[in-house]
Each structure stands twice: as C-alpha cells, then as structure tokens.
Write an enzyme that holds these catalytic residues in place. Structure first.
Site, mmCIF file in Angstrom:
data_model
loop_
_atom_site.group_PDB
_atom_site.id
_atom_site.type_symbol
_atom_site.label_atom_id
_atom_site.label_comp_id
_atom_site.label_asym_id
_atom_site.label_seq_id
_atom_site.Cartn_x
_atom_site.Cartn_y
_atom_site.Cartn_z
ATOM 1 N N ARG A 116 0.870 -1.193 0.000
ATOM 2 C CA ARG A 116 0.000 0.000 0.000
ATOM 3 C C ARG A 116 0.897 1.230 0.000
ATOM 4 O O ARG A 116 2.128 1.086 -0.029
ATOM 5 C CB ARG A 116 -0.876 0.001 1.263
ATOM 6 C CG ARG A 116 -0.010 -0.018 2.514
ATOM 7 C CD ARG A 116 -0.768 0.126 3.799
ATOM 8 N NE ARG A 116 0.156 -0.026 4.920
ATOM 9 C CZ ARG A 116 -0.169 0.105 6.182
ATOM 10 N NH1 ARG A 116 -1.408 0.379 6.514
ATOM 11 N NH2 ARG A 116 0.738 -0.031 7.130
ATOM 12 N N CYS A 120 1.751 6.847 -7.413
ATOM 13 C CA CYS A 120 2.477 8.011 -7.921
ATOM 14 C C CYS A 120 1.697 9.271 -7.555
ATOM 15 O O CYS A 120 0.482 9.322 -7.746
ATOM 16 C CB CYS A 120 2.581 7.867 -9.432
ATOM 17 S SG CYS A 120 3.036 9.395 -10.237
ATOM 18 N N GLU A 155 -0.853 8.109 6.444
ATOM 19 C CA GLU A 155 0.605 8.193 6.622
ATOM 20 C C GLU A 155 1.331 8.503 5.318
ATOM 21 O O GLU A 155 2.121 7.692 4.815
ATOM 22 C CB GLU A 155 1.136 6.912 7.242
ATOM 23 C CG GLU A 155 0.618 6.690 8.640
ATOM 24 C CD GLU A 155 1.347 5.586 9.401
ATOM 25 O OE1 GLU A 155 1.909 4.682 8.755
ATOM 26 O OE2 GLU A 155 1.370 5.646 10.639
ATOM 27 N N CYS A 165 6.738 12.334 -12.648
ATOM 28 C CA CYS A 165 7.335 12.949 -11.451
ATOM 29 C C CYS A 165 8.634 13.676 -11.825
ATOM 30 O O CYS A 165 8.926 14.750 -11.308
ATOM 31 C CB CYS A 165 7.562 11.900 -10.369
ATOM 32 S SG CYS A 165 6.009 11.385 -9.594
ATOM 33 N N GLU A 319 -3.399 7.015 15.997
ATOM 34 C CA GLU A 319 -3.178 5.572 16.128
ATOM 35 C C GLU A 319 -2.225 5.305 17.279
ATOM 36 O O GLU A 319 -1.274 6.067 17.517
ATOM 37 C CB GLU A 319 -2.512 4.995 14.866
ATOM 38 C CG GLU A 319 -3.369 4.943 13.638
ATOM 39 C CD GLU A 319 -2.601 4.348 12.453
ATOM 40 O OE1 GLU A 319 -1.662 3.547 12.669
ATOM 41 O OE2 GLU A 319 -2.924 4.713 11.322
ATOM 42 N N TRP A 327 5.686 -4.980 13.978
ATOM 43 C CA TRP A 327 6.798 -4.648 13.087
ATOM 44 C C TRP A 327 8.066 -4.226 13.813
ATOM 45 O O TRP A 327 9.050 -3.892 13.165
ATOM 46 C CB TRP A 327 6.363 -3.562 12.092
ATOM 47 C CG TRP A 327 5.657 -2.405 12.747
ATOM 48 C CD1 TRP A 327 4.305 -2.253 12.882
ATOM 49 C CD2 TRP A 327 6.251 -1.271 13.371
ATOM 50 N NE1 TRP A 327 4.014 -1.086 13.557
ATOM 51 C CE2 TRP A 327 5.194 -0.460 13.868
ATOM 52 C CE3 TRP A 327 7.571 -0.841 13.586
ATOM 53 C CZ2 TRP A 327 5.411 0.742 14.552
ATOM 54 C CZ3 TRP A 327 7.784 0.347 14.264
ATOM 55 C CH2 TRP A 327 6.711 1.114 14.735
ATOM 56 N N LYS A 368 -2.419 -9.550 11.164
ATOM 57 C CA LYS A 368 -3.308 -10.389 11.975
ATOM 58 C C LYS A 368 -2.833 -10.546 13.418
ATOM 59 O O LYS A 368 -3.612 -10.893 14.293
ATOM 60 C CB LYS A 368 -3.558 -11.743 11.320
ATOM 61 C CG LYS A 368 -2.343 -12.612 11.047
ATOM 62 C CD LYS A 368 -2.806 -13.904 10.381
ATOM 63 C CE LYS A 368 -1.663 -14.771 9.900
ATOM 64 N NZ LYS A 368 -0.869 -14.133 8.823
ATOM 65 N N HIS A 370 -1.136 -7.958 14.936
ATOM 66 C CA HIS A 370 -0.931 -6.617 15.502
ATOM 67 C C HIS A 370 -1.976 -6.384 16.585
ATOM 68 O O HIS A 370 -3.140 -6.752 16.435
ATOM 69 C CB HIS A 370 -1.088 -5.575 14.392
ATOM 70 C CG HIS A 370 -0.680 -4.190 14.793
ATOM 71 N ND1 HIS A 370 -1.396 -3.441 15.697
ATOM 72 C CD2 HIS A 370 0.380 -3.428 14.425
ATOM 73 C CE1 HIS A 370 -0.798 -2.263 15.857
ATOM 74 N NE2 HIS A 370 0.286 -2.249 15.094
#
Ligand code: GLA
Ligand code: ZN
Length: 684
Positions: A116, A120, A155, A165, A319, A327, A368, A370
C-alpha cells in the site's frame, strides 16, 4: 490562525481504525462490534482507510450501502466517525487497467501491485479518481451528524521517480531558479565532478540519494517530494473544502521508527500549515531493553510537544496500540498498567484523543497479530480489552477537565528537518554518530526531568514568546535565521547551541569567511575546527570543578567576547575553551562545543532553569522517572502526575490539589504504584 477544537462535543475521543470492509461476509461480527464498542467505552472510529476495493469494486461502479449501515450502527450507540479517504491503497483493477498509478522507485523500477502507500503523486488518473471518490464521500456523508472530521489518505510518505514525477521535478526547479540554469548550477555547486547542467532535460531525480554526490540536488529533491505530496493532498481535499467547509481535515503524521525521532521523509513544518488539526500515530517501544522507561517516556514527550507546537493547539493521537505491534524486531506486550500510563501521557501533552490501530485484529494478512482492542477470541474478558475499557471509563470522567485545555512553554527547542537532511547527507564528521533527532531529545530530557514544558518549534516559529531557545546541532543555518537568533538575544532571550551548528546555508553551501557574523557576535566565539572521535575515544571537560565525559565531537573554539566556562582536558586542544557564555545586549548565549554526557546536561540545564526562574506547574519533590505535565484553561489547570518507573514512588507535594477522578484532596506525601498516574486539578 483559525483555532479548531478537535472534538466538537467536549468528549475525549476514544476508539480507532475500524475496518468493517474486511468483515462484510461476517454479519455477526459487525453486529458484535457495536456491542463491544459500548463495552469498551469507545466513541470514535476512523473508517474507510483501506476500503477502496469495497467502495468501488469495479471502475466507476460504487457501493456505499455497507458503509451506510456501519455508520448507522456507530451512530446508534452515540458514536462518531472520522471519514478516511481511501487513497492509501488502491484496488487491483486500477493497477491492472491504469498502471501509471504504480510508483517507480529510485532505480527506475516500476513497482507491482502489492502492499500500500505506493502510488504516484503525479498521476493525473489517480488524482482524478481520488477527487471523484472524495466528492462521493462528501456528498453522501458530509451532512451526517456523526461525522467528526476527514482523515486524508494514510501516513503520507515515500516518493515516485516515474517520468511524470521527473517532469514535475524539473518544472519545480525551473520555478525555483527563475528558469536560469546558471542559478541552479551555482546552488548545486555543479562544477564539482563535472555535474554542470546545460539542459533542463539532463536533470534526473537522485538515484538514489545516498549515491548522489550533488547534495544541493538531494536537498531540492526532498523539498520537491514534500511539495508534490502536499500538492496531491490539496488535490484530494478540494472537493471536501467545497462541499463540507465546516468539517475539519487532518492526515495522520508519524515519527521515524524504530528510532522514535521526528519523521524525516517529509517536511511536516510545511504540511502542518495545510491541515486543520494535527494528528499522529505513536508506537513507542515500551519495555525495550535499549533504554529505561523514563528515558523513552521523555522521548515520547518530545514527539508529542513537537506535534502540539506545529499549530500550537491540541492534537489527536490517531493511532496507537493497546498492546503490541507487529513490526518491531521484538513485539513486546505492554505490561499491566502501561496502556493507561502511556495513554495518559498523550493527554497530558495535548492530545484530545486516544485512538488505536486497530479496533479488531484481522483474520489474515500481515497485521493479523498486531495488537487490537478486540482479539481473535472476540472476548471482552481478556486483559487488553479490560484495560482499554478501564481507560475509556476514565476518559469519560476526565473529558471536562482536559478537552481543549492548552499547553504553554517558556522554552523552545528548534528542530529543522531540512538541516537534518543536509547533515545526514554530509560526508563528514562521524557517519554513524550524527544523530540529530536523538541529540535534541537528550537536551529536551533535562527540562522534562524538571517538569518544565518545552515547545519543539521550527525555524519559522516566532522566537520572542520564549525565555530560552535551544538550537543544538543546527548544521544548516541561513543568514535570516542567524538574524532572528540575534534579535531574540538582543531583546533579552537566552540561547544555547552546540558543535556542528551554522556550517551551511539553505542551499547546503558552506558559509564563506568563517562563522556567520551575527553568530560570532551573539555567541562571542568562533568555532575553528571540529574533531570527530572513534567510539573508543574519550576526552573530558571540566565545568564547575567537575570533569564530564566527551564522546563523538569536540569543537575547538576561539574566544572573542565570550567567557570560557569549561575547558578540554586532553589532546592538542587541552586547556582551550569547550563551553562558553556570552552576554550580548540584554541576553545571553551559550556554546557547548563538545558532545557531553547526561550528567553534564543535568547540571548545566538545572542551573539555567534556576537562573531563569522557571517553575513547574506543581511544586513537588520526587525521583527521576516521575513526570508532571499540565494543561491549562481559564483560571485552572489539569495536572498529570505519572510514574514511569517499575518501582513505587513517594512524592512530596508542596501544594494542595484535588484528584479529578476521586475528588480526594492531595498534599504532602503521595504514593504512586509502578506505572501509576494521578490526574489532579489546581486553581490558578
Ligand atoms: C501504521 C498504519 C496502520 C497500521 C499500523 C501498524 O501506523 O497507518 O494502518 O499498519 O501502522 O502499526
Ligand atoms: Zn510518479
């Protein structure tokens, strides 16, 4: 500046990211969710963040029915929703039919669909689609009484090196350098290694930055990436501003992880101007074996103050995890009590919410395991759920004495991400020991230990509201900022700086002819050379009769007007000044030439706090690791007393206060259990 209250009904927000789109085949789960939401004392949910595939399953075929139902359910229990725009992740059909939306990396490799946050920012198609989607969301939900605010994408970060770009980068440069390659070449010091540009088409984005020798270009690329990201965001919010002008807009900011220092991929000081409310995602590595809880707590405090200072108004914690993440290298569960304590700390530093990622643990894919409020057991009897509910109850009781209350500081510490970029790019000093963010946190910590609030400001912030201004390691320092510092000290301010300050200008070109004149005048010294140490090298500086250890950096100074407060003990600069003080007009300026240890900072800053008569919100005696932070309203303040240690602590309160939750009057000795927080009120 328009002040926006982040909650409109004086409730502290409690809840978080809710992904019902993962559970559309499980109606019993969706029904169960609202029951659990009530039981958890939650009231606010961010929805739709990654729901594009559910909202537009086929190109131009939309389905909002499921979302209508979810919103009605939340509304039926008196809850609110924060509507996210789903641009943080695309549906697969879009990557398949419009591959231009896929990001190209620094090595010019087109990314495949997957993960995710990988689109661009220049793609015309993606911009058009996000606007269409956002228009539909605004038309459908803009008037909904339970809509609290917009959460744009997720984020923001990263960069794209595709042809469009590249073109946009060139256009941005043409605009910046007045269409004049001579100007650009001068700014980039193009003659170095034959990098003179003779045609705009020769310009390519750094590939990648770490391998590109033209530092001025790297800097401009980073500025452009910020510009392009904000431009994408502005394109997203256009229909929202038109259709829902009264609904506040935010996007969730971050820290750099796992270091837990300010975020460096974008210049948030620019982005902050474009949002109504700052919100951020905090994932502190509580219980790490790298540092003690109190030190980490002070770094969390620093980041909170950084986000508060961006708009000088309360922010949202968008959050956080009620238990663990997935992570970190080691994903440790928050010990009992830590969730309450760490959440109270957010409120203490100006957050009007505790929101989580995530409401419910997903069943499959990368998150799953987290942490979540609702676990795979679907139970409200497990430890995490119970701690969340306990916090939610306390937040309901505390709302009246927290929501909208402000923070106020007499001390400012300057963080400049552009300087951070340039310093990290600089091939010089110790390549691994620069640690700009961490250094700022170390200086900040000494005020935190004394319960003295500090704003973490940018170079654009007005300096005059402060009594003390800290500018450690401000490598990039323009003439304009030097003049601003000079005016601040002239008018009676106190400034403290360190080694590696003021070496380059805003183009990352070194200042010619020595240190900038206003800096020499203000500090009364001239830095001559900076010695870099091997990890095993040591020196020391004697200050007030005691020797303090030096590591990493030692700057050799020439005294002009300043007096020396401490000298080096070793090396070819033995007995020369390492620490100086200068009186300049009505103010004072300190230069700390070496990287000194915490013991030194403690003594030095304690003295500064005393001589400037800075007082904490509550007079109390306590051990290190207890933190007292306040939020103020007209005539009263709410004070959080927090124990960031694994031991019980006895404080001596030198004033009387009332406990906000129990109405108990407190004074004299106060016992705090490990990780305990008391929230008290004081009339002023
Ligand atoms: C980020 C994202 C969330 C989630 C969490 C996990 O903050 O915004 O979607 O992935 O990390 O910690
Ligand atoms: Zn691109």
């Amino acid at each position: 500046m328009k002040k926006i209250k982040v909650t409109d009904d004086n409730r502290l927000l409690h809840g978080g990211d809710y992904n019902p789109d993962q559970w559309l085949d499980y109606p019993d789960i969706l029904k169960e969710d609202v029951e659990l939401m009530k039981a958890a004392h939650t009231n606010t949910f961010s929805i739709g963040i990654f729901a594009w595939a559910a909202l537009e399953p086929e190109e131009d075929k939309y389905d909002f029915d499921w979302l209508d139902k979810v919103i009605e359910r939340i509304h039926s229990i008196g809850g609110r929703f924060i509507m996210a725009t789903p641009s943080g992740a695309r549906p697969a059909w879009m990557s398949q039919h419009h591959p231009e939306v896929l990001r190209v990396d620094a090595y010019r490799r087109k990314q495949l669909h997957g993960a995710r946050h990988n689109h661009c920012f220049s793609s015309e198609y993606y911009r058009k689609k996000t606007q269409e989607m956002n228009t539909k969301l605004a038309e459908r939900y803009g008037d909904h009484p339970a809509l609290l605010m917009w959460h744009i994408s997720n984020e923001f970060g990263g960069e794209c090196h595709c042809d469009s770009c590249q073109n946009n980068f060139r256009e941005w440069l043409k605009n910046k350098y007045n269409n004049d390659l001579k100007e650009l070449n001068h700014s980039w010091w193009g003659a170095f290694w034959s990098h003179t540009i003779t045609d705009w088409e020769q310009i390519e984005s750094p590939s990648p930055i770490g391998e590109n020798a033209v530092h001025g270009m790297n800097l401009d690329w980073r500025r452009f990436v910020t510009h392009q990201t904000i431009d994408f965001y502005k394109n997203e919010i256009k229909p929202l501003r038109e259709l829902t002008p009264d609904v506040p807009i935010t996007t969730n900011f971050m820290s750099d992880n796992p270091e837990f220092v300010p975020f460096t991929a974008l210049d948030y000081s620019q982005f902050a101007k474009e949002v109504d409310v700052i919100s951020w995602d905090a994932y502190a590595p509580w219980h790490t074996d790298q540092e003690d809880t109190a030190t980490l707590a002070s770094r969390v405090a620093f980041l909170n103050d950084h986000f508060y200072s961006m708009k000088n108004q309360p922010f949202l914690l968008m959050e956080s995890t009620p238990s663990l993440v997935n992570w970190h290298d080691v994903n440790k569960a928050k010990r009992p009590g830590m969730h309450f304590l760490s959440s109270m700390q957010m409120l203490a530093h100006g957050s009007d919410s505790i929101l989580y990622f995530q409401w419910r643990k997903s069943r499959g894919s990368s998150e799953k395991f987290h942490g979540a409020v609702v676990d795979h057991d679907r139970s409200k009897d497990n430890r995490v759920f119970k701690e969340v509910a306990q916090l939610g109850k306390a937040m309901e009781d505390l709302s009246d004495c927290v929501v909208g209350y402000q923070r106020k500081a007499d001390v400012g510490i300057l963080y400049d991400v552009e300087s951070d970029w340039a310093l990290n790019d600089a091939q010089g000093f110790g390549l691994k020991t620069k640690k700009y963010g961490e250094t700022l946190q170390k200086h900040y910590q000494m005020f935190w230990e004394n319960n003295i609030p500090v704003d973490v400001i940018s170079k654009e912030t007005a300096f005059d509201p402060y009594k003390i201004l800290l500018i450690p390691m401000l490598y990039m320092l323009s003439e304009e900022t030097a003049e601003k510092i000079s005016a601040f000290v002239k008018n009676g301010g106190t400034v403290v700086t360190t080694y590696i300050t003021g070496l380059v200008d805003e183009a990352d070109l070194t200042h010619m002819g020595g240190w900038l004149k206003p800096l020499k005048e203000v500090f009364g010294v001239e830095p001559l050379e900076t010695d870099t140490y091997y990890p095993s090298d040591r020196n020391s500086v004697v200050y007030n009769g005691k020797a303090y250890e030096v590591r990493d950096y030692a700057t050799v100074l020439k005294l002009l007007e300043a007096e020396s407060l401490g000298s080096y003990e070793e090396d070819f600069y033995k007995d020369t000044p390492a620490l100086t003080k200068n009186t300049y007009e009505k103010g004072q300026a300190f230069y700390i030439g070496a990287r000194l240890n915490d013991d030194f900072h403690r003594v030095f800053y304690n003295e500064l706090i005393k001589t400037h008569d800075l007082k904490p919100a509550l007079e109390a005696k306590h051990n290190r690791g207890v933190s007292i932070q306040a939020r103020k309203a007209e005539g009263k303040q709410t004070i959080f007393i927090m124990n960031f240690t694994e031991e019980s602590q006895t404080l001596l309160l030198l004033e009387e206060v009332t406990d906000c939750l129990t109405d108990e009057v407190l004074g004299g000795a106060l016992e705090l259990a490990p990780y305990e927080t008391r929230v008290v009120e004081k009339r002023i």
